[in-house]
Design a protein around this motif. Sequence first.
Motif, PDB file in Angstrom:
ATOM      1  N   GLY A  21       0.811  -1.130  -0.074  1.00 19.68           N
ATOM      2  CA  GLY A  21       0.029  -0.099  -0.032  1.00 19.68           C
ATOM      3  C   GLY A  21       0.934   1.212  -0.001  1.00 19.68           C
ATOM      4  O   GLY A  21       0.098   2.362   0.122  1.00 19.68           O
ATOM      5  N   ASP A  22       2.149   1.130   0.113  1.00 23.17           N
ATOM      6  CA  ASP A  22       3.000   2.245   0.144  1.00 23.17           C
ATOM      7  C   ASP A  22       3.727   2.569  -1.320  1.00 23.17           C
ATOM      8  O   ASP A  22       4.166   1.889  -1.880  1.00 23.17           O
ATOM      9  N   PRO A  23       3.220   3.757  -1.892  1.00 21.43           N
ATOM     10  CA  PRO A  23       3.381   4.047  -3.431  1.00 21.43           C
ATOM     11  C   PRO A  23       4.900   4.401  -3.580  1.00 21.43           C
ATOM     12  O   PRO A  23       5.464   4.153  -4.374  1.00 21.43           O
ATOM     13  N   THR A  44      -2.444   7.908  -2.159  1.00 22.90           N
ATOM     14  CA  THR A  44      -2.919   6.626  -1.822  1.00 22.90           C
ATOM     15  C   THR A  44      -4.385   6.731  -1.863  1.00 22.90           C
ATOM     16  O   THR A  44      -5.031   7.661  -2.169  1.00 22.90           O
ATOM     17  N   TRP A  70      -9.382   0.280  -2.972  1.00 23.95           N
ATOM     18  CA  TRP A  70      -8.255   0.436  -1.984  1.00 23.95           C
ATOM     19  C   TRP A  70      -8.821  -0.040  -0.591  1.00 23.95           C
ATOM     20  O   TRP A  70      -9.711   0.872  -0.116  1.00 23.95           O
ATOM     21  N   LEU A  76      -6.107  -3.962  -3.425  1.00 21.98           N
ATOM     22  CA  LEU A  76      -5.557  -2.804  -4.179  1.00 21.98           C
ATOM     23  C   LEU A  76      -5.895  -3.075  -5.607  1.00 21.98           C
ATOM     24  O   LEU A  76      -5.138  -4.190  -6.080  1.00 21.98           O
TER      25      LEU A  76
END
Length: 166
Positions: A21-23, A44, A70, A76
């Motif tokens: 979930g961390d771009p 996000t 999301w 995701l």
Amino acid sequence: MRLRAEVTIDAPPAAVWALVGDPRGQLRFWSGLTRYEPVGRRLTGVGARYRVLMRLGSADVGGLIELVEWQPRAELAWTSVSGVDMRGRFRLRGRDDDRRTHVELRLAYGIAGAGLTGWLAEQAAAPTVRHYLRGTLTELARQVEHEQARAEAETRRARLRARRVS
């Protein structure tokens, strides 16, 4: 072309999600990606957009994607806005009372309106893309499990320090 890969990681869903979930961390574990950069202010959640390129042969192909689902620690999903037509999804499911996480990565892509030539290009790219998906999950598992082991070792060291002080 629709492709899928899966892996079970020895870590809880929250630990896996911390990376998925961390771009800012995508290039750390995505195999074959040469670019993953935010477009716009939103980083996000649904509506976040990224310019994504993947190395296929001597070319970087991809385009602009937008997150369409999301659900922290669970799902995701994205779809293309421009460039190569693609949809993708990470699905995380807890196993063994959330001590482990089953991760499924799906990717569907195509060259809209390209006819037989496009179909041939999709077929030619499939082995490389399939290899990238498997490599992505292997690297994701390696990094998450390494971080879990590091955190557990730090917890043990802290307990030992606390016992020595007592």
